[in-house]
Design an enzyme around this catalytic site. Structure first.
Site, mmCIF file in Angstrom:
data_model
loop_
_atom_site.group_PDB
_atom_site.id
_atom_site.type_symbol
_atom_site.label_atom_id
_atom_site.label_comp_id
_atom_site.label_asym_id
_atom_site.label_seq_id
_atom_site.Cartn_x
_atom_site.Cartn_y
_atom_site.Cartn_z
ATOM 1 N N CYS A 2 0.829 -1.214 0.000
ATOM 2 C CA CYS A 2 0.000 0.000 0.000
ATOM 3 C C CYS A 2 0.864 1.265 0.000
ATOM 4 C CB CYS A 2 -0.868 0.047 1.244
ATOM 5 S SG CYS A 2 -1.999 -1.337 1.351
ATOM 6 N N ARG A 27 5.702 0.069 -5.972
ATOM 7 C CA ARG A 27 5.598 -0.748 -4.764
ATOM 8 C C ARG A 27 4.685 -1.954 -4.964
ATOM 9 N NH1 ARG A 27 6.808 2.790 -0.106
ATOM 10 N NH2 ARG A 27 5.385 1.656 1.225
ATOM 11 N N TRP A 75 -2.670 -2.807 -1.727
ATOM 12 C CA TRP A 75 -2.184 -4.162 -1.982
ATOM 13 C C TRP A 75 -2.963 -5.040 -1.013
ATOM 14 C CZ3 TRP A 75 0.679 -7.956 0.721
ATOM 15 C CH2 TRP A 75 1.265 -8.942 -0.070
ATOM 16 N N ASN A 100 -2.029 2.056 5.579
ATOM 17 C CA ASN A 100 -1.077 1.024 5.189
ATOM 18 C C ASN A 100 -0.718 0.267 6.454
ATOM 19 O OD1 ASN A 100 1.082 -0.519 4.338
ATOM 20 N ND2 ASN A 100 2.489 1.207 4.102
ATOM 21 N N GLY A 101 -0.835 -1.064 6.422
ATOM 22 C CA GLY A 101 -0.538 -1.868 7.609
ATOM 23 C C GLY A 101 -1.643 -2.871 7.832
ATOM 24 N N GLU A 477 18.887 -17.346 -5.837
ATOM 25 C CA GLU A 477 18.458 -16.044 -6.345
ATOM 26 C C GLU A 477 17.995 -16.165 -7.800
ATOM 27 O OE1 GLU A 477 17.589 -13.365 -5.242
ATOM 28 O OE2 GLU A 477 17.790 -11.925 -6.855
ATOM 29 N N LYS A 481 14.233 -15.200 -9.043
ATOM 30 C CA LYS A 481 13.956 -14.239 -10.127
ATOM 31 C C LYS A 481 13.032 -14.878 -11.151
ATOM 32 C CE LYS A 481 14.904 -11.424 -8.681
ATOM 33 N NZ LYS A 481 15.478 -10.735 -7.592
ATOM 34 N N GLU A 484 9.440 -15.287 -9.790
ATOM 35 C CA GLU A 484 8.764 -13.991 -9.569
ATOM 36 C C GLU A 484 8.205 -13.389 -10.847
ATOM 37 O OE1 GLU A 484 10.646 -10.938 -6.579
ATOM 38 O OE2 GLU A 484 12.191 -11.873 -7.791
ATOM 39 N N HIS A 500 19.699 -36.858 -3.307
ATOM 40 C CA HIS A 500 18.992 -37.145 -2.053
ATOM 41 C C HIS A 500 17.497 -36.862 -2.160
ATOM 42 C CE1 HIS A 500 22.771 -37.976 -0.121
ATOM 43 N NE2 HIS A 500 23.256 -36.843 -0.613
ATOM 44 N N LYS A 599 6.723 -4.126 -3.809
ATOM 45 C CA LYS A 599 8.143 -3.776 -3.771
ATOM 46 C C LYS A 599 8.632 -3.580 -2.344
ATOM 47 C CE LYS A 599 12.068 -2.638 -5.615
ATOM 48 N NZ LYS A 599 12.855 -3.761 -6.142
HETATM 49 C C1 F6R Z 1 12.730 -10.139 -4.840
HETATM 50 C C2 F6R Z 1 12.636 -9.039 -3.904
HETATM 51 C C3 F6R Z 1 12.207 -9.349 -2.530
HETATM 52 C C4 F6R Z 1 12.913 -8.420 -1.530
HETATM 53 C C5 F6R Z 1 12.343 -8.640 -0.119
HETATM 54 C C6 F6R Z 1 13.080 -7.812 0.914
HETATM 55 O O1 F6R Z 1 13.145 -9.724 -6.107
HETATM 56 O O2 F6R Z 1 12.878 -7.911 -4.244
HETATM 57 O O3 F6R Z 1 12.400 -10.687 -2.211
HETATM 58 O O4 F6R Z 1 14.279 -8.691 -1.555
HETATM 59 O O5 F6R Z 1 10.989 -8.287 -0.110
HETATM 60 O O6 F6R Z 1 13.010 -6.463 0.612
HETATM 61 P P1 F6R Z 1 14.067 -5.423 1.163
HETATM 62 O O7 F6R Z 1 15.379 -5.752 0.560
HETATM 63 O O8 F6R Z 1 13.538 -4.091 0.731
HETATM 64 O O9 F6R Z 1 14.080 -5.589 2.665
#
Ligand code: F6R
Length: 604
Positions: A2, A27, A75, A100-101, A477, A481, A484, A500, A599
């Site tokens: 949000c 975000r 969101w 937001n929250g 990672e 990616k 996502e 395993h 985000k």
């Molecule tokens: C994935 C991604 C998320 C953030 C996670 C933590 O591409 O961006 O997994 O890494 O939400 O966010 P931050 O780094 O802002 O604490």
């Protein structure tokens, strides 16, 4: 997650609010809304499911205008994405609230209000707030004192902005656990979830702390603590951002951010500056006393922590544990004397990471934040700070923030090596870091080849990623990616674990991506990959050009330019970012705003 924008001015604010929402789009959100008090003291409202553009269309069709207003991107947490659940929520055509929250006791509050005859129009937790304001306002002198009473009834996290058409020259804001910043204009005041939202109207900001409540009016604001006592907070002047968040000629922000990495890495680390002082004036003394390290982070930032564990233990000889913040915040870990708590976060506002810092922090335990946003909540909660210089990251999937975190963690390892008398390999660190931007450039040059490889994934439903040693978290990672942004189910395993269990999954429909730099584990990895080939699995090997891997039936090799083994986790990451990007583009997904994701994750 949000986003809130609010403003009170002598001029009309609807366009400022919409611009703020556009700037918060990165975000992640599913609906948007805006409420203004017009010149006749009417509360005017627009809500839209989907993008801010839908809200703009509603505004173009039937403009609502006013000098005080609140706006929101939602969101969904409680209740599906819908116009009814979109904020602002209103009561008695008089009050409007954006939030937001998460209000944890909303069910009890809702039941109480319903017993008193209140009808709810949404499934949200937020709506209880506006009805409580409506209910309590008659026994209070003004909106501010009413909100002060209402927040005392709320459990959970909130950033709030509230307007009342009977007080058309002010708005009230409150913060507990979710970010909120004030923008101080000339003869006008604003509030937003982050400074980016307000950059078009001011460069002076006040970061609210938990428990703060404020009343904003034209040209003035007053802040109070939880007990209602007046407080003052520092006004911070921010320089204009170093990078413009404009797409230029790129198709997506993610691609632009991948391409920016050589420069952002150069801005983040200097090979001649691998010292404790980079982390703050007290760092040298704290590092000298550091006997153990506990890293906390979420998602991609957690993967950076996992990489750092390999480096810190091998090179600085300091025991290092890494845990996701959402887990450690609810358990009682053993934190030995001399532990340094390190949080890693792009946004600096991640609710779980912030809560974990507060959970683990106690007298005598030092906290270091590796963060991309100065003045963020995580930075403010830490004694030591290293600011990565990734610049604003707009693509939801983290790219340049991750690689700059890794670069910062290399600096940290080098600094700890020096304070822990392990400097014999310091020269290697200096050389590897000095060459890093060029090494990343060389990987970006492989883009056309990686794009071709990506075509093989377009119709797949699953993928396995394999790596060994420090490249295991890099494969994690890579898998994150891919899932996502392309929505292909992808999992990472340490290659040695394959037999395993996960080997059972391997067949011709399961592409297997292997990260194969030329390190001491290469031969072990080669045997693991033979096991995949023997089961008909199709291999995509990102291999050092000198590793001897060759393309053949069922095996696709991307020859990676040889890079220093210290910085290879960064260069291989860049190749995997490009792979995911081109798979997602080929599948036609919304690369910069993948479904369901936010985000800046400011709720737990
Ligand atoms: C994935 C991604 C998320 C953030 C996670 C933590 O591409 O961006 O997994 O890494 O939400 O966010 P931050 O780094 O802002 O604490």
């Amino acid at each position: 997650m949000c986003g809130i924008v609010a403003g009170v001015a002598k001029r009309e604010v609807s366009e400022i609010l919409l611009e703020g929402l556009r700037r918060l789009e990165y975000r992640g959100y599913d609906s948007a809304g805006m409420a203004l008090i017009d010149n006749d003291r009417n509360l005017q409202l627009h809500k839209a499911l989907g993008k801010v553009a839908e809200l703009e269309a509603a505004q173009a069709q039937q403009p609502i205008i006013g000098c005080v207003g609140i706006a929101h991107t939602r969101w969904a947490t409680h209740g599906e994405p819908s116009t009814a659940n979109a904020h602002p929520h209103t009561a008695s055509d008089r009050y409007a609230v954006v939030h937001n929250g998460i209000i944890e006791n909303h069910t009890v509050l809702r039941e109480d209000l319903e017993r008193g005859g209140v009808s709810f129009l949404s499934q949200t937790d937020t709506e209880v707030i506006v009805h409580l304001i409506d209910q309590l306002r008659p026994s209070h002198t003004d909106l501010l004192s009413t909100v002060q009473s209402v927040v005392n009834k709320l459990d959970g996290a909130y950033a709030l902005a509230v307007i009342d058409r009977e007080e058309p020259q002010s708005l009230v804001v409150a913060r507990q656990g979710s970010p909120l910043v004030l923008g101080v204009g000339i003869g006008e005041m604003f509030a937003g979830s982050d400074t980016l939202a307000l950059r078009s109207v001011t460069d002076r900001f006040v970061y609210l702390e938990d428990g703060d409540i404020g009343c904003l009016s034209v040209g003035d604001y007053a802040l109070y603590d939880r007990a209602g006592e007046p407080i003052s907070r520092q006004v911070v002047h921010l320089e204009p951002p170093k990078t413009e968040d404009v797409l230029a000629d790129y198709a997506h922000y993610m691609l632009k951010e991948i391409h920016e990495q050589p420069q952002r890495l150069m801005d983040t680390v200097q090979a001649e500056n691998l010292t404790a002082e980079q982390f703050g004036p007290e760092a040298a003394e704290i590092f000298l006393k550091t006997r153990a390290i506990q890293i906390i982070a979420c998602g991609t930032s957690y993967h950076a922590g996992l990489v750092a564990k390999y480096w810190i233990e091998e090179f600085a000889q300091i025991p290092c544990s890494v845990e996701v913040a959402s887990e450690i915040r609810y358990r009682i870990p053993v934190i030995v004397d001399g532990t340094l708590i390190i949080s890693i976060s792009q946004s600096g506002e991640t609710a779980d990471t912030l809560a974990a810092i507060n959970h683990l922090g106690s007298a005598g335990i030092a906290r270091l934040a590796i963060c991309n946003v100065d003045h963020s909540a995580i930075v403010r909660a830490s004694e030591l700070v290293y600011l990565t210089q990734a610049g604003p990251e707009i693509g939801v999937a983290s790219t340049k923030a991750f690689t700059t975190q890794l670069a910062a963690l290399l600096v940290l390892t080098a600094a700890l090596m020096q304070t822990n008398n392990q400097q014999s390999r310091l020269k290697e660190f200096e050389e590897a870091i000095a060459n890093l931007p060029l090494a990343v450039e060389a990987v970006i040059d492989l883009e056309p080849k990686i794009k071709q490889l990506a075509n093989h994934f377009v119709t797949k439903h699953h993928a396995l990623f394999l790596g060994r040693g420090v490249f295991y978290p890099i494969s994690m990672e890579g898998a994150l990616k891919l899932k996502e942004i392309s929505y292909i189910h992808a999992e990472a395993y340490p290659a040695g674990e394959l037999k395993h269990g996960p080997l059972a999954l391997v067949d011709e429909d399961m592409p297997v991506v292997a990260v194969a730099p030329n390190n001491g584990l290469l031969e072990k990895l080669r045997s693991n990959l033979e096991e995949v080939r023997a089961r008909g699995g199709e291999l995509f090997v990102f291999a050092d050009e000198e590793s001897g891997f060759e393309t053949g039936p069922g095996v696709h090799v991307l020859a990676m330019p040889h890079s220093h083994i210290l910085t290879a986790p960064i260069t291989y990451t860049v190749a995997l970012q490009l792979l995911s990007y081109y798979v997602a583009v080929a599948r036609g997904t919304d690369v910069d705003k993948p479904r369901n994701l936010a985000k800046s994750v400011t709720v737990e």
